[in-house]
Write a protein that holds these residues in place. Structure first.
Motif, PDB file in Angstrom:
ATOM      1  N   PHE A  60       0.839  -1.200   0.000  1.00 44.91           N
ATOM      2  CA  PHE A  60       0.000   0.000   0.000  1.00 44.91           C
ATOM      3  C   PHE A  60       0.875   1.251   0.000  1.00 44.91           C
ATOM      4  CE2 PHE A  60      -2.663   3.353   1.726  1.00 44.91           C
ATOM      5  CZ  PHE A  60      -3.865   3.153   1.053  1.00 44.91           C
ATOM      6  N   HIS A  61       2.011   1.195   0.712  1.00 44.82           N
ATOM      7  CA  HIS A  61       2.895   2.362   0.774  1.00 44.82           C
ATOM      8  C   HIS A  61       3.490   2.701  -0.595  1.00 44.82           C
ATOM      9  CE1 HIS A  61       4.963   5.299   3.273  1.00 44.82           C
ATOM     10  NE2 HIS A  61       6.083   5.056   2.626  1.00 44.82           N
ATOM     11  N   ASP A  62       3.500   1.730  -1.506  1.00 41.92           N
ATOM     12  CA  ASP A  62       4.008   2.004  -2.850  1.00 41.92           C
ATOM     13  C   ASP A  62       3.102   2.962  -3.619  1.00 41.92           C
ATOM     14  OD1 ASP A  62       6.378   0.483  -2.775  1.00 41.92           O
ATOM     15  OD2 ASP A  62       5.252  -1.366  -3.105  1.00 41.92           O
ATOM     16  N   LEU A  63       1.871   3.152  -3.164  1.00 41.19           N
ATOM     17  CA  LEU A  63       1.014   4.166  -3.782  1.00 41.19           C
ATOM     18  C   LEU A  63       1.585   5.554  -3.510  1.00 41.19           C
ATOM     19  CD1 LEU A  63      -2.562   2.802  -2.916  1.00 41.19           C
ATOM     20  CD2 LEU A  63      -1.083   2.264  -4.871  1.00 41.19           C
ATOM     21  N   ARG A  64       2.180   5.731  -2.346  1.00 34.38           N
ATOM     22  CA  ARG A  64       2.850   7.007  -2.014  1.00 34.38           C
ATOM     23  C   ARG A  64       4.065   7.186  -2.922  1.00 34.38           C
ATOM     24  NH1 ARG A  64       3.395  10.672   2.401  1.00 34.38           N
ATOM     25  NH2 ARG A  64       5.498  11.041   3.165  1.00 34.38           N
ATOM     26  N   HIS A  65       4.847   6.118  -3.118  1.00 34.52           N
ATOM     27  CA  HIS A  65       6.004   6.197  -4.007  1.00 34.52           C
ATOM     28  C   HIS A  65       5.562   6.494  -5.447  1.00 34.52           C
ATOM     29  CE1 HIS A  65       8.233   4.895  -0.637  1.00 34.52           C
ATOM     30  NE2 HIS A  65       8.058   3.600  -0.778  1.00 34.52           N
ATOM     31  N   THR A  66       4.479   5.875  -5.867  1.00 32.66           N
ATOM     32  CA  THR A  66       3.965   6.122  -7.210  1.00 32.66           C
ATOM     33  C   THR A  66       3.560   7.580  -7.374  1.00 32.66           C
ATOM     34  OG1 THR A  66       3.175   3.846  -7.456  1.00 32.66           O
ATOM     35  CG2 THR A  66       2.129   5.509  -8.838  1.00 32.66           C
ATOM     36  N   HIS A  67       2.924   8.129  -6.362  1.00 36.57           N
ATOM     37  CA  HIS A  67       2.524   9.541  -6.382  1.00 36.57           C
ATOM     38  C   HIS A  67       3.739  10.443  -6.612  1.00 36.57           C
ATOM     39  CE1 HIS A  67       0.099  13.067  -5.326  1.00 36.57           C
ATOM     40  NE2 HIS A  67       1.084  13.452  -4.531  1.00 36.57           N
ATOM     41  N   VAL A  68       4.825  10.145  -5.898  1.00 39.26           N
ATOM     42  CA  VAL A  68       6.040  10.948  -6.048  1.00 39.26           C
ATOM     43  C   VAL A  68       6.628  10.792  -7.448  1.00 39.26           C
ATOM     44  CG1 VAL A  68       8.382  11.317  -5.204  1.00 39.26           C
ATOM     45  CG2 VAL A  68       6.557  10.819  -3.593  1.00 39.26           C
ATOM     46  N   ALA A  69       6.657   9.570  -7.958  1.00 36.21           N
ATOM     47  CA  ALA A  69       7.200   9.342  -9.293  1.00 36.21           C
ATOM     48  C   ALA A  69       6.423  10.131 -10.337  1.00 36.21           C
ATOM     49  CB  ALA A  69       7.163   7.852  -9.628  1.00 36.21           C
ATOM     50  N   TRP A  70       5.116  10.176 -10.194  1.00 35.18           N
ATOM     51  CA  TRP A  70       4.300  10.959 -11.132  1.00 35.18           C
ATOM     52  C   TRP A  70       4.599  12.449 -11.009  1.00 35.18           C
ATOM     53  CZ3 TRP A  70      -1.147   8.298 -10.266  1.00 35.18           C
ATOM     54  CH2 TRP A  70      -1.103   7.021 -10.827  1.00 35.18           C
ATOM     55  N   LEU A  71       4.789  12.927  -9.772  1.00 31.35           N
ATOM     56  CA  LEU A  71       5.111  14.350  -9.572  1.00 31.35           C
ATOM     57  C   LEU A  71       6.450  14.703 -10.222  1.00 31.35           C
ATOM     58  CD1 LEU A  71       4.065  14.945  -5.845  1.00 31.35           C
ATOM     59  CD2 LEU A  71       2.802  15.547  -7.914  1.00 31.35           C
TER      60      LEU A  71
END
Length: 387
Positions: free
Chosen positions: A296-307
């Motif tokens: 689930f924490h990888d959703l936070r990492h994905t958010h950053v990658a998109w930013l």
């Protein structure tokens, strides 16, 4: 530090860890005691003074005194985990040793023994608590320096971050049961941590302004059924986060006509979201979406990658994620920046004005008053007229 009468002579006393201790004794006159105390005060100012009581005080005894003052400032979950490290590892191994016998070598040997049976992460956590314990002893002048400084700790293998592509994210959202889709969409669109999402209340979401305010988290005490609500992990974690339109739409139905103190995200039975209960839903959805191993924490990492792919600065990302410092953001996500470097160059190529630089690096001859244009059509080279 003060002088007091003791028997036929005088002694020097001080207060350490809320106890009166004798620093030095056996002075026949008060004048001699005062001169000795002046030297001791100087040693104290330089950090060279070690209280005699530390020789008789064991690490275990000091830790109990230190913990009574320490625990009141900790969140319940942190309090539980720190005390577990103390009673499971530190006290059994080092508790009987006197404070002054805890040398850098003793700490290094302790870490080496622990590393043979525990993970690198556990070693780092236990050493961190021991370091804080000994720092308290330094502050109370029970030891001169912290023996934990400079300890060589084992290198752990960092858990690899996973980043979803847009098609993968779409598959994941569709694979999650409809009741939990707003939770996943909000995590992807805001980068909030699990505890921040679980503790989010209706009154802190402003759908019309497309913002939410992180003011509270919900955590579960390890090994207990108790839920704990408290402030975020750091002052910077208190923040306002802007909402993309998709998240804004997802939250409308979860906040309309509900009381401000109600939790936004709840189970299908209206209960708070617990990790262990949601885990079953999550693992099934991850398998259906074909993104096995995703946390689930990888959703936070994905958010950053998109930013980052959208050319957001690390400073902007730091504020959005609630990191305590830009260093945390850089250490965790700085490696993603080269992946968008080509995009940055493309932007610069489009933005820079066009010029005809010529073959000589861009210098063009322009008339000046110092070098007026020639009226003749010929110049002299080595005394010869050339056209």
């Amino acid at each position: 530090m003060w002088i007091e009468k003791h028997g036929a002579g005088f002694r020097i006393r001080d207060r350490v860890a809320d106890r009166k201790v004798t620093v030095s004794d056996g002075f026949p006159t008060k004048t001699q005691a005062r001169a000795a105390m002046k030297v001791l005060v100087g040693d104290q100012a330089r950090g060279d003074l070690v209280m005699p009581a530390s020789g008789a005080l064991s690490l275990g005894e000091w830790t109990v005194e230190w913990w009574d003052a320490r625990k009141s400032g900790l969140a319940p979950n942190t309090q539980r985990s720190e005390w577990s490290r103390i009673k499971t590892h530190i006290i059994p191994e080092l508790g009987d040793a006197s404070l002054v016998s805890i040398t850098p070598l003793a700490v290094q040997q302790f870490v080496s023994r622990l590393g043979k049976r525990r993970s690198a992460k556990t070693v780092h956590n236990v050493h961190g608590v021991l370091h804080t314990i000994m720092a308290g002893a330094v502050a109370e002048r029970l030891v001169r320096v912290n023996p934990c400084a400079g300890t060589r700790l084992p290198r752990g293998t960092a858990q690899e971050m996973k980043f979803l592509t847009e098609p993968e994210a779409q598959r994941l959202v569709l694979a999650v049961p409809e009741h939990y889709r707003p939770l996943v969409v909000t995590a992807l669109g805001t980068g909030l941590r699990w505890a921040e999402l679980a503790g989010l209340r209706v009154g802190r979401v402003d759908v019309l302004a497309a913002t939410l305010r992180v003011e509270e988290t919900m955590s579960e005490l390890a090994g207990a059924a108790e839920l704990v609500f408290g402030p975020p992990k750091s002052a910077r974690s208190r923040r306002t986060v802007s909402l993309p339109s998709e998240v804004q739409q997802a939250l409308i139905g979860l906040t309309a006509n509900r009381k401000p103190d109600e939790l936004v995200f709840r189970t299908t039975t209206g209960q708070p979201m617990r990790v262990r209960n949601f885990r079953r839903v999550w693992l099934a959805a991850v398998a259906r979406a074909g993104v096995e191993g995703l946390r689930f924490h990888d959703l936070r990492h994905t958010h950053v990658a998109w930013l980052i792919s959208g050319k957001a600065t690390l400073t902007a990302i730091q504020h959005r994620l609630g990191h305590a410092s830009i260093t945390v953001t850089s250490d965790r996500y700085g490696h993603l920046l080269p992946a968008v470097d080509a995009q940055i160059v493309d932007v610069l190529n489009e933005a820079l004005p066009r010029s005809d630089w010529g073959q000589d690096g861009g210098s063009e001859s322009t008339p000046t008053h110092d070098n007026p244009p020639q009226d003749t059509a010929t110049t002299s080279v080595n005394g010869t007229e050339t056209p």
